[in-house]
Write a protein that holds these residues in place. Structure first.
Motif, short mmCIF file in Angstrom:
data_model
loop_
_atom_site.label_atom_id
_atom_site.label_comp_id
_atom_site.label_asym_id
_atom_site.label_seq_id
_atom_site.Cartn_x
_atom_site.Cartn_y
_atom_site.Cartn_z
N THR A 329 -24.99 -7.02 10.65
CA THR A 329 -23.81 -7.37 11.43
C THR A 329 -24.11 -7.14 12.90
OG1 THR A 329 -22.35 -6.70 9.62
CG2 THR A 329 -21.35 -6.93 11.79
N ILE A 330 -23.95 -8.19 13.71
CA ILE A 330 -24.24 -8.06 15.15
C ILE A 330 -23.08 -8.64 15.96
CG2 ILE A 330 -26.74 -8.15 14.84
CD1 ILE A 330 -26.62 -11.08 15.71
N GLN A 331 -22.94 -8.14 17.17
CA GLN A 331 -21.94 -8.65 18.09
C GLN A 331 -22.56 -9.74 18.97
OE1 GLN A 331 -18.70 -7.88 18.12
NE2 GLN A 331 -18.99 -6.43 16.43
N THR A 332 -21.89 -10.89 19.06
CA THR A 332 -22.34 -11.98 19.90
C THR A 332 -21.24 -12.33 20.90
OG1 THR A 332 -21.47 -13.77 18.52
CG2 THR A 332 -23.64 -12.87 17.94
N ILE A 333 -21.54 -13.24 21.82
CA ILE A 333 -20.55 -13.67 22.80
C ILE A 333 -19.35 -14.32 22.10
CG2 ILE A 333 -20.14 -15.24 24.74
CD1 ILE A 333 -23.05 -14.88 25.53
N LYS A 334 -19.64 -15.03 21.00
CA LYS A 334 -18.56 -15.74 20.30
C LYS A 334 -17.79 -14.85 19.34
CE LYS A 334 -20.82 -20.27 20.45
NZ LYS A 334 -21.33 -21.41 19.64
N GLY A 335 -18.33 -13.69 19.01
CA GLY A 335 -17.65 -12.79 18.08
C GLY A 335 -18.64 -12.02 17.24
N THR A 336 -18.17 -11.49 16.11
CA THR A 336 -19.02 -10.72 15.20
C THR A 336 -19.66 -11.66 14.20
OG1 THR A 336 -17.54 -8.81 15.40
CG2 THR A 336 -19.08 -8.83 13.56
N ARG A 337 -21.01 -11.57 14.08
CA ARG A 337 -21.71 -12.42 13.11
C ARG A 337 -22.32 -11.55 12.01
NH1 ARG A 337 -23.34 -17.44 12.47
NH2 ARG A 337 -22.68 -18.06 14.57
N TYR A 338 -21.94 -11.87 10.77
CA TYR A 338 -22.49 -11.20 9.59
C TYR A 338 -23.48 -12.16 8.95
CZ TYR A 338 -22.88 -9.47 4.82
OH TYR A 338 -23.36 -9.03 3.61
N MET A 347 -32.28 -22.36 -12.58
CA MET A 347 -32.72 -22.63 -13.94
C MET A 347 -33.82 -23.69 -14.00
SD MET A 347 -28.99 -22.54 -15.70
CE MET A 347 -27.84 -21.24 -15.24
N TYR A 348 -33.73 -24.71 -13.17
CA TYR A 348 -34.75 -25.76 -13.20
C TYR A 348 -35.10 -26.21 -11.78
CZ TYR A 348 -30.28 -28.26 -13.30
OH TYR A 348 -28.99 -28.68 -13.06
N ALA A 349 -34.95 -25.32 -10.81
CA ALA A 349 -35.31 -25.64 -9.43
C ALA A 349 -36.05 -24.49 -8.76
CB ALA A 349 -34.06 -26.01 -8.63
N GLY A 350 -36.66 -23.61 -9.57
CA GLY A 350 -37.45 -22.52 -9.03
C GLY A 350 -36.61 -21.43 -8.39
N ALA A 351 -37.24 -20.67 -7.52
CA ALA A 351 -36.56 -19.59 -6.79
C ALA A 351 -36.33 -20.04 -5.36
CB ALA A 351 -37.40 -18.32 -6.82
N LYS A 352 -35.24 -19.58 -4.77
CA LYS A 352 -34.90 -19.98 -3.41
C LYS A 352 -34.37 -18.77 -2.63
CE LYS A 352 -33.73 -24.66 -4.89
NZ LYS A 352 -34.93 -25.31 -4.37
N ILE A 353 -34.54 -18.83 -1.32
CA ILE A 353 -33.96 -17.83 -0.43
C ILE A 353 -32.99 -18.55 0.50
CG2 ILE A 353 -34.40 -16.18 1.42
CD1 ILE A 353 -37.09 -15.57 0.13
N VAL A 354 -31.75 -18.11 0.47
CA VAL A 354 -30.69 -18.71 1.28
C VAL A 354 -30.17 -17.69 2.27
CG1 VAL A 354 -28.34 -19.65 1.23
CG2 VAL A 354 -30.00 -20.39 -0.48
N GLU A 355 -29.95 -18.14 3.49
CA GLU A 355 -29.35 -17.28 4.51
C GLU A 355 -27.90 -17.72 4.74
OE1 GLU A 355 -31.46 -15.82 8.27
OE2 GLU A 355 -30.06 -17.32 9.05
N LEU A 356 -26.97 -16.80 4.48
CA LEU A 356 -25.55 -17.06 4.69
C LEU A 356 -25.10 -16.33 5.94
CD1 LEU A 356 -24.26 -16.54 1.05
CD2 LEU A 356 -24.18 -18.70 2.29
N SER A 357 -24.22 -16.95 6.71
CA SER A 357 -23.71 -16.28 7.90
C SER A 357 -22.22 -16.53 8.04
CB SER A 357 -24.44 -16.77 9.16
OG SER A 357 -24.17 -18.14 9.39
N LEU A 358 -21.53 -15.54 8.60
CA LEU A 358 -20.09 -15.61 8.85
C LEU A 358 -19.84 -15.21 10.30
CD1 LEU A 358 -17.04 -15.68 8.07
CD2 LEU A 358 -17.30 -13.28 7.36
N LEU A 359 -19.18 -16.09 11.04
CA LEU A 359 -18.82 -15.80 12.42
C LEU A 359 -17.33 -15.47 12.49
CD1 LEU A 359 -19.51 -15.63 15.43
CD2 LEU A 359 -18.98 -18.09 15.60
N LEU A 360 -17.02 -14.24 12.92
CA LEU A 360 -15.64 -13.78 13.05
C LEU A 360 -15.25 -13.77 14.52
CD1 LEU A 360 -15.84 -10.79 10.57
CD2 LEU A 360 -14.45 -12.83 10.23
N GLU A 361 -14.38 -14.70 14.89
CA GLU A 361 -13.93 -14.72 16.28
C GLU A 361 -12.87 -13.66 16.54
OE1 GLU A 361 -12.74 -18.67 17.21
OE2 GLU A 361 -14.76 -19.49 17.03
#
Length: 381
Positions: A329-338, A347-361
């Motif tokens: 969790t970091i503070q940015t100019i636009k707000g808090t970003r998680y 199951m049939y597409a291998g392994a994946k790494i996904v980055e999710l982000s939430l911007l709280l104004e």
């Protein structure tokens, strides 16, 4: 290690080492006390003798009971070690059951629980490495939670209560069980070679919810929630909340509209500024979803709320398991970003790494979700 992905770029992960096991791997987990070690559980359908004749007899009507004959499963627990870019097998313990799930205890990190194909949960210890001697797997005890024709599909430890597990079964049941005293009290005198019936403790299953088809996944609510409860998902595409308290202030609910197929994974995310509780779900319908899940809504079922989809992403392969890698969790100019980085097993597409982000104004007033697929591994070629 591949270079870091830039915005919009997906990096294909290449295998540095491939290990082919004697039986199909079903699950694995790294040891908390020694991260270079991990335990693999395998699950194998044993081909019955005369299987083809049984099928023919059922079709011809000669043996009406043949179709009810049990399908035998076996498996193994394999202790592995990562040595630079290679995997070394330290020990293999055959099991008289298929292994569906493995999780180390958050209270005693040398203990892990195993979900089996014969209605049991087995507890093992992983000894620590000392004086150059590699760790080894030792059986502690086993509890029988259902008849041996019912499969325990998943399990989860309670974050605070040392004597509770929540489990899912192929008959659709979700419930809690009490952990044996020798595990809770760290009494490992039962360790050693055991027969099929020795050191097995019959345990009552406290059923909290019943899915109409197989129950696949469950988790306890975080300790920060004011009332104890569990979330579960099943092959019936239902996501359900079940309170563990008799108080009517925490009504149960179930939802079949969010997921287009079976619910196979549930992962809580802790986001301090957000007033509601955030969960990720995986499903046979290929989607990773971010949900806002209310734990309670005033008194009485009339005020019951349903979960809401905040974000979803099609990964083009059934999402079977989810694991949180890192979060910040970091503070940015636009707000808090998680930001949360999630490892997914598809199951049939291998392994994946996904980055999710939430911007709280505005702190605690919701926000804008976004995601990016950062890594993809299609498996051995």
């Amino acid at each position: 290690m591949a270079a870091a992905a830039t915005a919009g770029e997906v990096v294909d992960i290449k295998s540095t080492h491939t290990l082919i096991l004697e039986k199909p791997p079903c699950c694995l987990e790294f040891a908390p006390l020694a991260s270079e070690y991990f335990v693999v559980g395998t699950y194998n359908l044993v081909k019955n003798e005369g299987h083809e004749q049984i099928v023919e007899d059922v079709i011809d009507g000669k043996d009406k009971d043949a179709g009810a004959k049990k399908q035998t499963r076996d498996g193994s627990l394999i202790l592995c070690k990562v040595v630079e870019d290679e995997i070394k097998i330290i020990e293999t313990q055959p099991t008289a059951f298929g292994v569906l799930d493995i999780h180390f205890s958050p209270h005693h990190p040398d203990i892990f629980a195993v979900a089996s194909s014969i209605g049991t949960i087995a507890f093992y210890s992983l000894s620590t490495r000392s004086n150059g001697v590699e760790p080894c797997i030792k059986h502690v005890s086993t509890i029988q939670v259902h008849e041996d024709d019912i499969i325990v599909t998943s399990l989860a430890w309670h974050a605070k209560a040392q004597d509770q597990l929540v489990i899912t079964l192929t008959n659709g049941d979700v419930g809690t069980v009490m952990i044996p005293r020798q595990v809770r009290d760290r009494n490992l005198k039962v360790v050693g070679v055991v027969t099929a019936k020795q050191a097995i403790i019959e345990t009552e299953l406290n059923v909290t919810f019943h899915h109409s088809l197989e129950a696949w996944t469950t988790t306890f609510l975080p300790p920060t929630w004011p009332f104890p409860g569990v979330l579960s998902g099943g092959d019936d595409a239902v996501l359900a909340y079940s309170p563990l308290s008799s108080s009517d202030i925490s009504p149960s609910w179930s939802n079949r509209r969010i997921h287009g197929a079976g619910v196979t994974a549930i992962l809580p995310l802790t986001i301090a500024p957000v007033e509601t509780h955030i969960y990720l779900t995986g499903s046979y319908d290929d989607h990773l979803r971010v949900l806002s899940v209310p734990g309670w809504a005033g008194s009485g079922s009339a005020h019951q709320k349903q979960p809401q989809v905040l974000h979803e992403h099609n990964l083009e392969g059934g999402v079977w398991r989810l694991k949180l890698i890192t979060s910040s969790t970091i503070q940015t100019i636009k707000g808090t970003r998680y930001t949360a980085t999630i490892l997914l097993s598809c199951m049939y597409a291998g392994a994946k790494i996904v980055e999710l982000s939430l911007l709280l104004e505005d702190e605690g007033k919701g926000g804008v979700w976004d995601n990016a697929l950062r890594r993809s591994w299609e498996g051995p070629q």
